[in-house]
Scaffold this motif. Structure first.
Motif, mmCIF file in Angstrom:
data_model
loop_
_atom_site.group_PDB
_atom_site.id
_atom_site.type_symbol
_atom_site.label_atom_id
_atom_site.label_comp_id
_atom_site.label_asym_id
_atom_site.label_seq_id
_atom_site.Cartn_x
_atom_site.Cartn_y
_atom_site.Cartn_z
ATOM 1 N N GLN A 4 40.416 32.810 44.231
ATOM 2 C CA GLN A 4 40.701 34.102 44.851
ATOM 3 C C GLN A 4 39.515 34.622 45.659
ATOM 4 O O GLN A 4 39.044 35.754 45.473
ATOM 5 C CB GLN A 4 41.096 35.111 43.769
ATOM 6 C CG GLN A 4 42.258 34.674 42.896
ATOM 7 C CD GLN A 4 43.532 34.457 43.712
ATOM 8 O OE1 GLN A 4 44.040 35.359 44.358
ATOM 9 N NE2 GLN A 4 44.050 33.246 43.659
ATOM 10 N N VAL A 5 39.020 33.809 46.575
ATOM 11 C CA VAL A 5 37.870 34.151 47.409
ATOM 12 C C VAL A 5 38.223 33.862 48.856
ATOM 13 O O VAL A 5 38.640 32.741 49.193
ATOM 14 C CB VAL A 5 36.622 33.338 46.998
ATOM 15 C CG1 VAL A 5 35.459 33.628 47.937
ATOM 16 C CG2 VAL A 5 36.225 33.675 45.560
ATOM 17 N N CYS A 6 38.081 34.859 49.708
ATOM 18 C CA CYS A 6 38.450 34.723 51.120
ATOM 19 C C CYS A 6 37.649 33.613 51.791
ATOM 20 O O CYS A 6 36.445 33.470 51.580
ATOM 21 C CB CYS A 6 38.218 36.048 51.840
ATOM 22 S SG CYS A 6 38.728 36.016 53.579
ATOM 23 N N ARG A 7 38.330 32.827 52.621
ATOM 24 C CA ARG A 7 37.686 31.712 53.309
ATOM 25 C C ARG A 7 36.786 32.167 54.447
ATOM 26 O O ARG A 7 36.038 31.361 55.015
ATOM 27 C CB ARG A 7 38.772 30.772 53.850
ATOM 28 C CG ARG A 7 39.551 30.005 52.790
ATOM 29 C CD ARG A 7 38.690 28.944 52.124
ATOM 30 N NE ARG A 7 38.107 28.032 53.101
ATOM 31 C CZ ARG A 7 38.776 27.014 53.641
ATOM 32 N NH1 ARG A 7 40.038 26.774 53.302
ATOM 33 N NH2 ARG A 7 38.185 26.223 54.520
ATOM 34 N N ALA A 12 36.218 38.802 47.401
ATOM 35 C CA ALA A 12 37.312 38.600 46.447
ATOM 36 C C ALA A 12 38.592 39.219 46.987
ATOM 37 O O ALA A 12 38.599 40.375 47.420
ATOM 38 C CB ALA A 12 36.954 39.221 45.104
ATOM 39 N N VAL A 13 39.684 38.468 46.972
ATOM 40 C CA VAL A 13 40.961 38.981 47.473
ATOM 41 C C VAL A 13 41.855 39.464 46.342
ATOM 42 O O VAL A 13 42.906 40.063 46.593
ATOM 43 C CB VAL A 13 41.700 37.925 48.317
ATOM 44 C CG1 VAL A 13 40.871 37.524 49.527
ATOM 45 C CG2 VAL A 13 42.060 36.706 47.474
ATOM 46 N N ALA A 14 41.456 39.227 45.094
ATOM 47 C CA ALA A 14 42.248 39.692 43.951
ATOM 48 C C ALA A 14 41.335 39.819 42.737
ATOM 49 O O ALA A 14 40.398 39.045 42.557
ATOM 50 C CB ALA A 14 43.389 38.723 43.648
ATOM 51 N N GLN A 15 41.629 40.831 41.920
ATOM 52 C CA GLN A 15 40.889 41.032 40.680
ATOM 53 C C GLN A 15 41.843 41.550 39.615
ATOM 54 O O GLN A 15 42.865 42.158 39.931
ATOM 55 C CB GLN A 15 39.737 42.026 40.878
ATOM 56 C CG GLN A 15 38.667 41.569 41.857
ATOM 57 C CD GLN A 15 37.507 42.539 41.951
ATOM 58 O OE1 GLN A 15 37.178 43.208 40.984
ATOM 59 N NE2 GLN A 15 36.892 42.598 43.115
ATOM 60 N N GLY A 16 41.506 41.318 38.348
ATOM 61 C CA GLY A 16 42.332 41.828 37.261
ATOM 62 C C GLY A 16 43.609 41.031 37.093
ATOM 63 O O GLY A 16 43.706 39.867 37.473
#
Length: 232
Positions: A4-7, A12-16
């Motif tokens: 979940q890490v933008c290229r 971070a593109v999402a958490q939780g």
């Protein structure tokens, strides 16, 4: 599953936890679908040689083993155990090291996989009770190394624990990426031996103390009658 890490700039593109069909980077609004594919990249019209299909989130291989979920950051799908064995027996180990598919959990554990099955660590009857997090002020590799010293520190650092163990019976069972530590438990003046080899007549699995360490940083323990099992 994907990292979940933008290229673009590694935000971070999402958490939780939750349920989401689209994931937007908070930095430049790059947007990915639930398969990790890049579906929107703002203000990139006219950029030469840019292909959205080449900038999806990096895939992660996922495999369930009992109640546990293992991830492999090299992506792809886990390779069958037979493929790993075949490569080893034909001298083509390098082809596995650079293969698109990572090894399956069973292949990664090797002979230790069957041993953990015997000890009930893949038992689907295990019930999740609670989750606790601890901050340890040391390098994680130092912590794992301490865990693997074969009970050397137990009589000095954990005196209460040592009082219930027969430290003279402490043994280490080593596999490819797995260490299983056994120790007899004192109970009403007697000593019961935990998960000793099958040919040991003193073996008594009803009273056990066992610590498992899977490389590089997964540990599990089952205490006394194995009613308490922890994974870390």
């Amino acid at each position: 599953m994907a990292v979940q890490v933008c290229r673009h700039h590694a935000a971070a593109v999402a958490q939780g936890a939750g349920n989401q069909l689209l994931f937007q980077c908070p930095y430049h609004n790059w947007t990915y679908d639930d398969k990790g594919r890049l579906v929107k990249a703002t203000r990139l019209k006219g950029i030469q040689h840019f292909k959205a299909s080449q900038y999806g989130l990096h895939p992660i291989a996922v495999q369930a083993w009992g109640h546990f979920v293992f991830l492999h950051l090299n992506g792809g799908r886990p390779a069958p155990a037979q493929q790993i064995v075949r490569a080893a027996t034909t001298g083509r180990q390098n082809s596995i090291q650079h293969a698109a598919s990572p090894p399956s959990v069973e292949a990664w554990l090797g002979a230790g996989s069957d041993r953990l099955l015997e000890l009930g660590m893949c038992d689907r009857q295990l019930v999740h009770l609670t989750r606790r997090e601890y901050t340890i002020n040391c390098n994680w590799k130092v912590f794992c190394d301490n865990f693997l010293d074969g009970g050397y520190h137990v009589p000095y650092a954990h005196k209460d624990l040592a009082g219930g163990l027969d430290m003279s019976s402490y043994t280490n069972e080593l596999h490819q990426v797995l260490s299983i530590q056994h120790c007899g438990v004192k109970e009403k003046g007697n000593v019961h031996y935990a998960d000793m080899p099958a040919d040991n007549s003193s073996s008594n699995s009803s009273s056990s103390s066992r610590e498992n360490q899977q490389s590089p940083n997964t540990s599990s323990s089952a205490d006394r009658d194995a009613s308490s099992t922890s994974i870390g």
